[in-house]
Design a protein around this motif. Structure first.
Motif, PDB file in Angstrom:
ATOM      1  N   THR A  11       4.394  -0.092  -0.156  1.00 31.46           N
ATOM      2  CA  THR A  11       4.255   1.364  -0.030  1.00 31.46           C
ATOM      3  C   THR A  11       2.789   1.745   0.048  1.00 31.46           C
ATOM      4  O   THR A  11       1.954   1.188  -0.657  1.00 31.46           O
ATOM      5  CB  THR A  11       4.882   2.085  -1.242  1.00 31.46           C
ATOM      6  OG1 THR A  11       6.208   1.610  -1.446  1.00 31.46           O
ATOM      7  CG2 THR A  11       4.907   3.587  -1.026  1.00 31.46           C
ATOM      8  N   GLU A  12       2.492   2.706   0.909  1.00 30.90           N
ATOM      9  CA  GLU A  12       1.150   3.277   0.980  1.00 30.90           C
ATOM     10  C   GLU A  12       1.285   4.783   0.826  1.00 30.90           C
ATOM     11  O   GLU A  12       2.065   5.422   1.532  1.00 30.90           O
ATOM     12  CB  GLU A  12       0.471   2.938   2.305  1.00 30.90           C
ATOM     13  CG  GLU A  12      -0.946   3.465   2.433  1.00 30.90           C
ATOM     14  CD  GLU A  12      -1.699   2.865   3.612  1.00 30.90           C
ATOM     15  OE1 GLU A  12      -2.406   3.623   4.302  1.00 30.90           O
ATOM     16  OE2 GLU A  12      -1.573   1.639   3.850  1.00 30.90           O
ATOM     17  N   GLN A  71       7.470   1.459  -5.957  1.00 26.41           N
ATOM     18  CA  GLN A  71       6.631   0.443  -6.581  1.00 26.41           C
ATOM     19  C   GLN A  71       7.418  -0.408  -7.569  1.00 26.41           C
ATOM     20  O   GLN A  71       7.273  -1.625  -7.605  1.00 26.41           O
ATOM     21  CB  GLN A  71       5.445   1.114  -7.288  1.00 26.41           C
ATOM     22  CG  GLN A  71       4.383   1.655  -6.345  1.00 26.41           C
ATOM     23  CD  GLN A  71       3.674   0.540  -5.598  1.00 26.41           C
ATOM     24  OE1 GLN A  71       2.970  -0.265  -6.188  1.00 26.41           O
ATOM     25  NE2 GLN A  71       3.886   0.483  -4.295  1.00 26.41           N
ATOM     26  N   LYS A  72       8.245   0.221  -8.377  1.00 20.88           N
ATOM     27  CA  LYS A  72       9.046  -0.518  -9.356  1.00 20.88           C
ATOM     28  C   LYS A  72      10.006  -1.490  -8.673  1.00 20.88           C
ATOM     29  O   LYS A  72      10.323  -2.549  -9.221  1.00 20.88           O
ATOM     30  CB  LYS A  72       9.819   0.454 -10.243  1.00 20.88           C
ATOM     31  CG  LYS A  72       8.955   1.186 -11.262  1.00 20.88           C
ATOM     32  CD  LYS A  72       9.792   2.092 -12.146  1.00 20.88           C
ATOM     33  CE  LYS A  72       8.935   2.757 -13.213  1.00 20.88           C
ATOM     34  NZ  LYS A  72       9.736   3.668 -14.089  1.00 20.88           N
ATOM     35  N   TYR A 132       7.274   7.413  -4.892  1.00 22.65           N
ATOM     36  CA  TYR A 132       6.282   6.342  -4.903  1.00 22.65           C
ATOM     37  C   TYR A 132       6.491   5.426  -6.105  1.00 22.65           C
ATOM     38  O   TYR A 132       6.484   4.199  -5.972  1.00 22.65           O
ATOM     39  CB  TYR A 132       4.875   6.928  -4.926  1.00 22.65           C
ATOM     40  CG  TYR A 132       3.786   5.886  -5.062  1.00 22.65           C
ATOM     41  CD1 TYR A 132       3.357   5.148  -3.962  1.00 22.65           C
ATOM     42  CD2 TYR A 132       3.189   5.630  -6.295  1.00 22.65           C
ATOM     43  CE1 TYR A 132       2.374   4.183  -4.089  1.00 22.65           C
ATOM     44  CE2 TYR A 132       2.201   4.672  -6.433  1.00 22.65           C
ATOM     45  CZ  TYR A 132       1.796   3.947  -5.325  1.00 22.65           C
ATOM     46  OH  TYR A 132       0.830   2.983  -5.463  1.00 22.65           O
ATOM     47  N   VAL A 133       6.680   6.007  -7.287  1.00 19.65           N
ATOM     48  CA  VAL A 133       6.875   5.209  -8.494  1.00 19.65           C
ATOM     49  C   VAL A 133       8.123   4.334  -8.361  1.00 19.65           C
ATOM     50  O   VAL A 133       8.105   3.137  -8.695  1.00 19.65           O
ATOM     51  CB  VAL A 133       6.990   6.125  -9.731  1.00 19.65           C
ATOM     52  CG1 VAL A 133       7.462   5.345 -10.953  1.00 19.65           C
ATOM     53  CG2 VAL A 133       5.641   6.780 -10.023  1.00 19.65           C
TER      54      VAL A 133
END
Length: 327
Positions: free
Chosen positions: A274-275, A268-269, A264-265
């Motif tokens: 993303t969910e 996002q970066k 996830y990280v």
């Protein structure tokens, strides 16, 4: 703990006792599995024993000839298709719990399903002989890439929108989701035919309790508590990684929560839509098993997310509370 749980999980899925094995897995009546390689399978490992499936449940072992099985959408065809990657630690395939059951849900929602029987064992990162094992070639990834190209090749015949083809995977299959979502600029095998000229990038990706993603999962618990959330080097998230849906239980005994958070990280970066849904309870390998826990509503959350990214229409019929998984 992860090694111990994996062994325990495979025994539990097998019913905890030895059962007789049968010949190769076959889909239910009306569905035909197709070989995904027209000739020699690339990077084939020596065959030590033939493919088999448990009589107590569809626990598939020793897959050397990967196949795909198409399940047509029922009722209103949305044009969406999903390739399903069952889990099993890259050692076996949970072909019903995380395969045919998932296809039954998808087709009931007007979504075509392609169930991939990819190569096992040792076709991706896993535990082997009580140690972390990294194959020289991830043959499961080869099978996944090949299948996405084949699905696009069959899109017109199967009444699929070639721009609405996604993937869903569970546990090791969740790792395969991440692998194929980040390795699509080139094939990891010599191209075979015209299908390999088509894109192997999923248009969306769904990973439930994915394994083998966190860089530090091999370390002892005390060390891991002081480390960061970095991915294993084989998963390189890029800005064009497809929109991704992640679902995880905090009490998953396989420690996949760090892998889900690390992925996830990284997403996002990279700016990838993303969910992520993180629940207190649910454990591992729950798939569509009935449960009173809130995590059991994940199919509804998934369908809503597919609407938000434009894969399903906003006026889709209400979600069913129960899904017939008998097919």
């Amino acid at each position: 703990m992860h090694k111990l749980f994996l062994s325990t999980l495979l025994l539990a899925l097998a019913g905890g006792t030895a059962h007789a094995q049968t010949a190769v897995w076959q889909p239910s009546a009306g569905h035909t599995q197709l070989p995904i390689w027209p000739g020699k399978v690339p990077d084939a490992l020596p065959i030590t024993k033939p493919e088999s499936v448990g009589k107590d449940w569809a626990r598939i072992e020793s897959v050397s000839q990967p196949t795909m099985t198409f399940y047509a959408a029922q009722g209103r065809n949305t044009g969406v298709a999903v390739v399903v990657f069952p889990g099993g630690g890259y050692q076996i395939l949970a072909m019903d719990l995380e395969g045919t059951d998932i296809c039954a849900w998808l087709v009931s929602r007007g979504i075509a399903c392609v169930l991939l029987k990819y190569r096992v064992p040792d076709s991706g990162p896993t535990w082997k002989n009580d140690r972390r094992y990294y194959p020289k070639v991830q043959t499961a990834l080869q099978d996944a890439q090949r299948t996405l190209g084949l699905v696009r090749q069959h899109a017109a015949e199967w009444k699929i929108d070639p721009h609405k083809i996604g993937v869903i995977g569970f546990s090791a299959g969740g790792h395969l989701v991440a692998a194929v979502s980040t390795h699509f600029d080139r094939r990891t095998y010599p191209p075979v035919d015209a299908a390999d000229q088509l894109s192997s990038r999923p248009d969306f990706a769904i990973a439930l309790y994915p394994g083998h993603l966190w860089l530090h999962e091999d370390e002892d618990r005390a060390t891991r508590l002081q480390t960061d959330l970095r991915l294993r080097p084989d998963i390189r998230v890029r800005p064009d990684t497809p929109p991704t849906f992640l679902l995880q239980a905090e009490n998953d005994p396989t420690d996949t929560i760090e892998g889900s958070l690390a992925y996830y990280v990284a997403l996002q970066k990279a700016g990838v839509p993303t969910e992520m849904h993180l629940y207190a309870q649910g454990g591992h390998a729950f798939a569509l098993r009935p449960t009173p826990l809130p995590i059991g509503r994940w199919p509804e959350l998934t369908e809503r997310w597919l609407r938000t990214i434009g894969m399903l229409e906003a006026d889709q019929a209400p979600i069913r509370d129960k899904v017939d998984i008998s097919q």
